[in-house]
Design a protein around this motif. Structure first.
Motif, PDB file in Angstrom:
ATOM      1  N   ALA A  26       0.812  -1.215   0.000  1.00  0.00           N
ATOM      2  CA  ALA A  26       0.000   0.000   0.000  1.00  0.00           C
ATOM      3  C   ALA A  26       0.850   1.272   0.000  1.00  0.00           C
ATOM      4  O   ALA A  26       0.347   2.339  -0.327  1.00  0.00           O
ATOM      5  N   ARG A  27       2.120   1.162   0.315  1.00  0.00           N
ATOM      6  CA  ARG A  27       2.978   2.344   0.402  1.00  0.00           C
ATOM      7  C   ARG A  27       3.688   2.680  -0.903  1.00  0.00           C
ATOM      8  O   ARG A  27       4.425   3.639  -0.973  1.00  0.00           O
ATOM      9  N   GLY A  28       3.520   1.877  -1.918  1.00  0.00           N
ATOM     10  CA  GLY A  28       4.162   2.159  -3.196  1.00  0.00           C
ATOM     11  C   GLY A  28       5.653   1.872  -3.217  1.00  0.00           C
ATOM     12  O   GLY A  28       6.376   2.394  -4.062  1.00  0.00           O
ATOM     13  N   GLN A  29       6.108   1.035  -2.296  1.00  0.00           N
ATOM     14  CA  GLN A  29       7.540   0.714  -2.236  1.00  0.00           C
ATOM     15  C   GLN A  29       8.044   0.135  -3.551  1.00  0.00           C
ATOM     16  O   GLN A  29       9.170   0.381  -3.947  1.00  0.00           O
ATOM     17  N   TRP A  30       7.215  -0.620  -4.265  1.00  0.00           N
ATOM     18  CA  TRP A  30       7.662  -1.234  -5.516  1.00  0.00           C
ATOM     19  C   TRP A  30       8.062  -0.169  -6.528  1.00  0.00           C
ATOM     20  O   TRP A  30       8.998  -0.368  -7.305  1.00  0.00           O
ATOM     21  N   LEU A  31       7.386   0.970  -6.507  1.00  0.00           N
ATOM     22  CA  LEU A  31       7.725   2.040  -7.455  1.00  0.00           C
ATOM     23  C   LEU A  31       9.104   2.615  -7.166  1.00  0.00           C
ATOM     24  O   LEU A  31       9.878   2.890  -8.092  1.00  0.00           O
ATOM     25  N   ARG A  32       9.434   2.780  -5.892  1.00  0.00           N
ATOM     26  CA  ARG A  32      10.770   3.267  -5.535  1.00  0.00           C
ATOM     27  C   ARG A  32      11.837   2.246  -5.936  1.00  0.00           C
ATOM     28  O   ARG A  32      12.907   2.603  -6.422  1.00  0.00           O
ATOM     29  N   GLN A  33      11.536   0.966  -5.733  1.00  0.00           N
ATOM     30  CA  GLN A  33      12.491  -0.074  -6.128  1.00  0.00           C
ATOM     31  C   GLN A  33      12.645  -0.125  -7.646  1.00  0.00           C
ATOM     32  O   GLN A  33      13.763  -0.305  -8.156  1.00  0.00           O
TER      33      GLN A  33
END
Length: 86
Positions: free
Chosen positions: A63-70
């Protein structure tokens, strides 16, 4: 939510994915995006698989969008630039 293509991403994630691609000279069409159950933990999440040519990377959807940062970190590291468009 089942993700079959990048168009199935939530609107906010899709917009962020498009911007990340554009910042690095790519378009979303340069990538094959799909989702699949995490084989190590199928009850607790889905993995987003991003492929370009022979290269692929899996990101855990949260839900935090961590995949986008990765994903952007991989773009900065030129991970996907090693593969020709296929």
């Amino acid at each position: 939510m089942t993700i079959h293509t990048y168009a199935d991403l939530p609107l906010v994630d899709r917009a962020a994915f498009e911007l990340a691609c554009a910042r690095h000279g790519f378009a979303p069409i340069h990538f094959n995006v799909s989702g699949e159950a995490d084989p190590d933990d199928p009850e607790h999440g889905e993995l987003l698989i991003v492929r370009r040519g022979a290269w692929a990377q899996a990101y855990r959807i949260d839900a935090r969008g961590q995949w986008l940062r990765q994903f952007e970190t991989d773009l900065n590291g030129r991970f996907f630039s090693r593969a020709p468009y296929a």
